[in-house]
Design a protein around this motif. Structure first.
Motif, PDB file in Angstrom:
ATOM      1  N   ILE A  30       0.856  -1.152   0.069  1.00  0.00           N
ATOM      2  CA  ILE A  30       0.014  -0.020   0.296  1.00  0.00           C
ATOM      3  C   ILE A  30       0.895   1.161   0.068  1.00  0.00           C
ATOM      4  O   ILE A  30       0.319   2.361   0.385  1.00  0.00           O
ATOM      5  N   GLY A  31       2.402   1.005  -0.085  1.00  0.00           N
ATOM      6  CA  GLY A  31       3.148   1.950  -0.241  1.00  0.00           C
ATOM      7  C   GLY A  31       3.333   2.947  -1.420  1.00  0.00           C
ATOM      8  O   GLY A  31       2.216   2.623  -2.292  1.00  0.00           O
ATOM      9  N   ALA A  32       3.955   4.057  -1.369  1.00  0.00           N
ATOM     10  CA  ALA A  32       3.835   5.009  -2.513  1.00  0.00           C
ATOM     11  C   ALA A  32       4.361   4.574  -3.776  1.00  0.00           C
ATOM     12  O   ALA A  32       3.383   4.854  -4.730  1.00  0.00           O
ATOM     13  N   LEU A  33       5.213   3.525  -3.809  1.00  0.00           N
ATOM     14  CA  LEU A  33       5.596   3.113  -5.232  1.00  0.00           C
ATOM     15  C   LEU A  33       4.628   2.017  -5.829  1.00  0.00           C
ATOM     16  O   LEU A  33       4.616   1.751  -6.998  1.00  0.00           O
ATOM     17  N   SER A  34       3.654   1.648  -4.795  1.00  0.00           N
ATOM     18  CA  SER A  34       2.588   0.709  -5.531  1.00  0.00           C
ATOM     19  C   SER A  34       1.410   1.279  -6.015  1.00  0.00           C
ATOM     20  O   SER A  34       0.567   0.599  -6.462  1.00  0.00           O
ATOM     21  N   ARG A  35       1.309   2.533  -5.510  1.00  0.00           N
ATOM     22  CA  ARG A  35       0.118   3.527  -5.851  1.00  0.00           C
ATOM     23  C   ARG A  35       0.074   3.440  -7.357  1.00  0.00           C
ATOM     24  O   ARG A  35       1.165   3.434  -8.235  1.00  0.00           O
ATOM     25  N   ASP A  36      -1.040   3.631  -7.925  1.00  0.00           N
ATOM     26  CA  ASP A  36      -1.124   3.953  -9.550  1.00  0.00           C
ATOM     27  C   ASP A  36      -0.572   5.252  -9.716  1.00  0.00           C
ATOM     28  O   ASP A  36      -1.081   6.207  -9.174  1.00  0.00           O
ATOM     29  N   ILE A  37      -0.005   5.137 -10.619  1.00  0.00           N
ATOM     30  CA  ILE A  37       0.848   6.605 -11.329  1.00  0.00           C
ATOM     31  C   ILE A  37       0.125   6.956 -12.646  1.00  0.00           C
ATOM     32  O   ILE A  37       0.022   6.291 -13.361  1.00  0.00           O
ATOM     33  N   PRO A  38      -0.249   8.261 -12.526  1.00  0.00           N
ATOM     34  CA  PRO A  38      -0.932   8.819 -13.687  1.00  0.00           C
ATOM     35  C   PRO A  38      -0.105   9.027 -14.974  1.00  0.00           C
ATOM     36  O   PRO A  38       1.074   9.145 -14.724  1.00  0.00           O
ATOM     37  N   SER A  39      -0.517   8.380 -16.150  1.00  0.00           N
ATOM     38  CA  SER A  39       0.415   8.410 -17.234  1.00  0.00           C
ATOM     39  C   SER A  39       1.227   9.606 -17.776  1.00  0.00           C
ATOM     40  O   SER A  39       2.273   9.617 -18.253  1.00  0.00           O
ATOM     41  N   GLY A  40       0.576  10.662 -17.327  1.00  0.00           N
ATOM     42  CA  GLY A  40       0.978  11.946 -17.679  1.00  0.00           C
ATOM     43  C   GLY A  40       2.235  12.255 -16.944  1.00  0.00           C
ATOM     44  O   GLY A  40       3.340  12.844 -17.626  1.00  0.00           O
ATOM     45  N   LEU A  41       2.113  12.156 -15.686  1.00  0.00           N
ATOM     46  CA  LEU A  41       3.526  11.876 -14.852  1.00  0.00           C
ATOM     47  C   LEU A  41       4.682  11.048 -15.177  1.00  0.00           C
ATOM     48  O   LEU A  41       5.779  11.501 -15.409  1.00  0.00           O
ATOM     49  N   LEU A  42       4.098   9.909 -15.870  1.00  0.00           N
ATOM     50  CA  LEU A  42       5.194   9.010 -16.235  1.00  0.00           C
ATOM     51  C   LEU A  42       5.814   9.445 -17.474  1.00  0.00           C
ATOM     52  O   LEU A  42       6.953   9.339 -17.564  1.00  0.00           O
ATOM     53  N   ALA A  43       4.954   9.964 -18.525  1.00  0.00           N
ATOM     54  CA  ALA A  43       5.582  10.682 -19.562  1.00  0.00           C
ATOM     55  C   ALA A  43       6.673  11.756 -19.423  1.00  0.00           C
ATOM     56  O   ALA A  43       7.709  11.727 -20.170  1.00  0.00           O
ATOM     57  N   ILE A  44       6.336  12.573 -18.453  1.00  0.00           N
ATOM     58  CA  ILE A  44       7.059  13.712 -17.939  1.00  0.00           C
ATOM     59  C   ILE A  44       8.665  13.128 -17.462  1.00  0.00           C
ATOM     60  O   ILE A  44       9.496  13.537 -17.939  1.00  0.00           O
ATOM     61  N   TRP A  45       8.466  11.993 -16.440  1.00  0.00           N
ATOM     62  CA  TRP A  45       9.651  11.585 -16.019  1.00  0.00           C
ATOM     63  C   TRP A  45      10.296  10.713 -17.159  1.00  0.00           C
ATOM     64  O   TRP A  45      11.498  11.112 -17.236  1.00  0.00           O
ATOM     65  N   THR A  46       9.823  10.204 -18.052  1.00  0.00           N
ATOM     66  CA  THR A  46      10.653   9.223 -19.435  1.00  0.00           C
ATOM     67  C   THR A  46      11.490  10.491 -19.996  1.00  0.00           C
ATOM     68  O   THR A  46      12.478  10.235 -20.393  1.00  0.00           O
ATOM     69  N   SER A  47      10.527  11.496 -20.161  1.00  0.00           N
ATOM     70  CA  SER A  47      11.505  12.564 -21.237  1.00  0.00           C
ATOM     71  C   SER A  47      12.311  13.193 -20.639  1.00  0.00           C
ATOM     72  O   SER A  47      13.429  13.234 -21.365  1.00  0.00           O
ATOM     73  N   ALA A  48      12.069  13.414 -19.239  1.00  0.00           N
ATOM     74  CA  ALA A  48      13.399  14.012 -18.461  1.00  0.00           C
ATOM     75  C   ALA A  48      14.437  13.210 -18.629  1.00  0.00           C
ATOM     76  O   ALA A  48      15.684  13.574 -18.859  1.00  0.00           O
ATOM     77  N   LEU A  49      14.130  11.853 -18.269  1.00  0.00           N
ATOM     78  CA  LEU A  49      15.433  10.777 -18.239  1.00  0.00           C
ATOM     79  C   LEU A  49      16.150  10.793 -19.704  1.00  0.00           C
ATOM     80  O   LEU A  49      17.343  10.739 -19.862  1.00  0.00           O
ATOM     81  N   LEU A  50      15.334  10.650 -21.010  1.00  0.00           N
ATOM     82  CA  LEU A  50      15.822  10.622 -22.177  1.00  0.00           C
ATOM     83  C   LEU A  50      16.687  12.169 -22.550  1.00  0.00           C
ATOM     84  O   LEU A  50      17.734  11.783 -22.900  1.00  0.00           O
ATOM     85  N   ALA A  51      16.386  13.223 -22.008  1.00  0.00           N
ATOM     86  CA  ALA A  51      17.033  14.307 -22.138  1.00  0.00           C
ATOM     87  C   ALA A  51      18.443  14.304 -21.621  1.00  0.00           C
ATOM     88  O   ALA A  51      19.333  14.501 -21.889  1.00  0.00           O
ATOM     89  N   ILE A  52      18.327  13.630 -20.310  1.00  0.00           N
ATOM     90  CA  ILE A  52      19.565  13.602 -19.665  1.00  0.00           C
ATOM     91  C   ILE A  52      20.580  12.601 -20.506  1.00  0.00           C
ATOM     92  O   ILE A  52      21.944  12.890 -20.436  1.00  0.00           O
ATOM     93  N   VAL A  53      19.993  11.579 -21.110  1.00  0.00           N
ATOM     94  CA  VAL A  53      21.072  10.539 -21.634  1.00  0.00           C
ATOM     95  C   VAL A  53      21.605  11.156 -22.737  1.00  0.00           C
ATOM     96  O   VAL A  53      22.672  11.045 -23.262  1.00  0.00           O
ATOM     97  N   LEU A  54      20.719  11.707 -23.462  1.00  0.00           N
ATOM     98  CA  LEU A  54      21.121  12.385 -24.679  1.00  0.00           C
ATOM     99  C   LEU A  54      22.188  13.433 -24.500  1.00  0.00           C
ATOM    100  O   LEU A  54      23.265  13.664 -25.083  1.00  0.00           O
ATOM    101  N   LEU A  55      22.236  14.132 -23.558  1.00  0.00           N
ATOM    102  CA  LEU A  55      23.016  15.380 -23.265  1.00  0.00           C
ATOM    103  C   LEU A  55      24.244  14.675 -22.925  1.00  0.00           C
ATOM    104  O   LEU A  55      25.186  15.399 -23.162  1.00  0.00           O
ATOM    105  N   ILE A  56      24.292  13.727 -21.989  1.00  0.00           N
ATOM    106  CA  ILE A  56      25.448  13.066 -21.585  1.00  0.00           C
ATOM    107  C   ILE A  56      26.230  12.388 -23.121  1.00  0.00           C
ATOM    108  O   ILE A  56      27.522  12.580 -23.156  1.00  0.00           O
ATOM    109  N   ALA A  57      25.465  11.655 -24.160  1.00  0.00           N
ATOM    110  CA  ALA A  57      25.968  11.457 -25.318  1.00  0.00           C
ATOM    111  C   ALA A  57      26.703  12.369 -26.241  1.00  0.00           C
ATOM    112  O   ALA A  57      27.432  12.215 -26.714  1.00  0.00           O
ATOM    113  N   TYR A  58      25.843  13.549 -25.963  1.00  0.00           N
ATOM    114  CA  TYR A  58      26.410  14.763 -26.755  1.00  0.00           C
ATOM    115  C   TYR A  58      27.644  15.167 -26.199  1.00  0.00           C
ATOM    116  O   TYR A  58      28.730  15.357 -26.877  1.00  0.00           O
ATOM    117  N   LEU A  59      27.866  15.286 -24.923  1.00  0.00           N
ATOM    118  CA  LEU A  59      28.923  16.198 -24.253  1.00  0.00           C
ATOM    119  C   LEU A  59      30.162  15.019 -24.019  1.00  0.00           C
ATOM    120  O   LEU A  59      31.167  15.424 -23.895  1.00  0.00           O
TER     121      LEU A  59
END
Lengths: 105, 575
Positions: B544-573
């Motif tokens: 019943i903890g925080a990580l087991s709760r249903d996460i809204p898909s919008g929020l997950l899309a934002i987190w995924t985009s942020a991680l992709l941006a970080i990976v691309l930035l590292i690859a570029y630099l």
């Protein structure tokens, strides 16, 4: 229980019967004088005979009698007032350990 | 002389008899062994070659054990141990206790083995055997007090053995020698530990209280047996290893004096005898400390006669305990009417320990006192003379007076059993015989030639001794008449045993309680921390903890985009 002097006490050992005078009041009352006379008798020897001792102090007249008397009195007084006075306790002080001697074989 | 037996220590028949006694259920066989074994030991003692002899050598695990050293010192100690073993066997003839029979024999045999041991390892083996076997003589009383006292006794004596072994090992590592001889010194660590081991068994001041604790709680026969061997073995060990060690003079002087004060007000007459034993040991220890031939003769002669008269006194009190059921002075008196023979034997023991002329103590004590005076220790000499008057007080007067005379308490009991009377009779006979024919004693001491230079029966000595004894007896009569002599009353007097029976025991209880509280506090602390941390983790990871709760898909899309941006930035630099 015996009568006061035990003369009519049938449970007294026959060998002890001739020695019942050892329990008599007159003997107990006389003990002090008997021992005093005997002590003075041996002290008197010092006035007629010079004892030779390894420790010169002991050659003093009646040294041993004085030392014996003093030592005895000191032992009793220290035992009574210091040991019993300060260190004496009830018999059950050690959880009653000192009282149960009846089981001995 | 039978040469085949030259290497057999007199200890073995006694120890073997003890082992056999443990196996035989028939008590008549055991009693036969108890009487026969000392006789066989005596045969081996007589059979030993004249002059110094070293035999009975056993090679074991690379060590050499010398089990039979027969010389001037072990000769006299061995003989008195054998005599004591026989008298003890006779005294306990009426008892039907297989464990006590076996323990008594093994203990006596171990004492003999230790006396005849030629090296420290052999000594250690027999030293520990005396401790382990003798404790059964205390436990044999079969009551709670005896059980606990036996445990304390065993702990202290095992400690003595451990110190002995540790000291011996340290000494062997330093010098390569396991020799048990005069080369021992308190100036080395090993030698010092061995000295303390001997001191525990010898009841040195502050190390003494096992004696007054255990002996009075032993069985009737057990107390008699115990009085003979343990402490005199320690005296022997000191004489063998530390003769002439100056500190022993003062240790011994203190030992003669302090028990006197405790004995005066002690109500248990067997405990009085235990204090008296401590006092007598002091005389022997002083003699060893002085270390001259006369002084060693004095210590040896004193040990010899002391074993007999002390056993006699313990035997008489044992007879009283058997018949009356108590040896509390406050409960006794007038027993001469019921037990006349026991009374006479007790009086002979009392006269001997008090050193009356014509009794054994007169000769033996005189040797030590003369040696001390000759050596110029006049303060110690005065202490010893004081202690001599003290001996008269507690063993010469108190024991016989309060048990057999004083106030008649009306006890009408039977005389002691015949075997007890015979044992007491033999001991009494020896007390008188050695007091009169002291030449026999002089032939047994380690330095017989030196003994001949001292004549105990001089007019001066007799007069001086009688002055001392009569002056002290007059003091007793005087104090009783003035009512200045303390009444015998029930009670105990705490001694150094208070340190471990009360202070240390209470300290351990307190420490245990404190440790329990501390442990509980730490437990609470850890429990609190765990519950807090666990609560947080539970809040995050549980179903019943925080990580087991249903996460809204919008929020997950934002987190995924942020991680992709970080990976691309590292690859570029990255270069």
């Amino acid at each position: 229980m015996s009568d006061q002097h035990g003369k009519h006490d049938e449970l007294i050992h026959p060998v002890a019967r001739p020695f019942l005078w050892l329990d008599s009041a007159w003997l107990k009352a006389s003990m002090i004088w008997i021992f005093l006379a005997a002590t003075l008798g041996f002290v008197a020897v010092d006035f007629f005979h010079h004892r030779h001792e390894y420790v010169h102090l002991a050659e003093f007249y009646g040294f041993y009698a004085i030392w014996g008397f003093g030592a005895f009195v000191l032992a009793v007084m220290v035992g009574w007032f210091v040991i019993r006075g300060l260190l004496g306790r009830q018999e059950d002080y050690w959880d009653g350990d000192e009282t149960d001697e009846e089981g001995q074989s | 002389m039978i040469e085949a037996f030259y290497d057999i220590s007199p200890a073995w028949p006694v120890i073997i008899a003890g082992l056999l006694a443990a196996a035989f259920p028939l008590h008549t066989v055991r009693k036969g062994l108890a009487l026969l074994a000392p006789v066989l030991a005596l045969g081996l003692w007589f059979n030993a070659p004249s002059g110094d002899h070293l035999g009975g050598i056993i090679e074991l695990g690379g060590f050499t054990l010398e089990t039979f050293r027969f010389d001037g010192l072990s000769r006299i100690w061995g003989l008195i141990f054998i005599i004591a073993a026989f008298i003890n066997g006779l005294y306990g003839l009426h008892e039907k206790d297989r464990i006590a029979d076996a323990a008594g024999l093994i203990y006596a045999g171990a004492g003999l083995g230790a006396v005849f041991a030629g090296d420290l390892l052999s000594l250690f083996v027999f030293w520990e055997l005396t401790a382990i076997s003798s404790v059964f003589l205390i436990w044999g009383a079969r009551n709670n007090a005896a059980y606990k006292a036996g445990l304390r006794y065993l702990a202290i004596h095992v400690l003595s053995g451990v110190l002995l072994l540790t000291g011996a090992v340290i000494r062997a590592s330093e010098t390569g020698s396991w020799a048990f001889d005069e080369t021992l010194s308190i100036e080395t660590l090993g030698g010092f530990l061995i000295f303390i081991a001997f001191g525990i068994k010898c009841a040195f001041p502050f190390l003494h209280n096992w004696l007054q604790d255990a002996y009075p709680k032993a069985t009737i026969t057990g107390a008699v047996v115990l009085s003979a061997f343990t402490t005199k073995l320690a005296v022997y060990a000191l004489a063998r290893g530390y003769a002439g060690t100056d500190v022993l003079i003062w240790i011994g002087a203190i030992m003669t004096a302090f028990p006197v004060f405790f004995a005066v007000v002690e109500n248990d007459l067997r405990k009085v005898l235990s204090y008296s034993l401590n006092n007598q040991l002091g005389f022997m220890v002083v003699g060893i400390g002085v270390g001259t031939e006369l002084a060693i003769n004095g210590a040896a002669a004193h040990a010899f006669v002391h074993i007999i008269y002390k056993a006699l006194l313990f035997m008489s009190m044992g007879a009283v305990l058997l018949r009356v059921g108590t040896v509390k002075a406050s409960e006794l008196g007038g027993l001469f009417k019921s037990m006349p023979a026991t009374t006479v034997f007790c009086l002979i023991g009392a006269a001997s320990i008090s050193a009356f002329p014509l009794f054994s103590g007169f000769v033996a004590k005189a040797l030590t006192l003369a040696a001390v005076a000759q050596d110029g220790h006049w303060i110690v000499w005065l202490v010893l003379v004081f202690a001599s008057a003290g001996v008269l007080e507690h063993s010469g007067i108190k024991i016989p007076y309060f048990a057999f005379f004083s106030h008649d308490r009306g006890h009408r009991v039977r005389e002691a059993p015949v075997n007890m009377l015979m044992a007491m009779g033999i001991a009494a006979l020896i007390c008188v015989y050695l007091g009169v024919n002291y030449g026999v004693l002089y032939e047994l001491v380690p330095f017989p030639e030196a003994a001949l230079y001292y004549q105990p029966y001089t007019f001066d000595h007799i007069v001086g001794q009688m002055q001392l004894l009569l002056g002290a007896m007059f003091a007793f009569a005087f104090l009783v008449r003035m009512k200045w002599y303390p009444d015998e009353k029930r009670g105990v007097n705490i001694d150094t045993d208070w340190l471990y029976r009360r202070f240390l025991a209470d300290g351990i209880s307190w420490g245990h309680a404190m440790f329990g509280r501390l442990w509980a506090f730490i437990g609470n602390l850890i429990g609190g921390f765990r519950s807090r941390t666990g609560g947080k983790l539970f809040e995050v990871f549980s179903p019943i903890g925080a990580l087991s709760r249903d996460i809204p898909s919008g929020l997950l899309a934002i987190w995924t985009s942020a991680l992709l941006a970080i990976v691309l930035l590292i690859a570029y630099l990255a270069p």
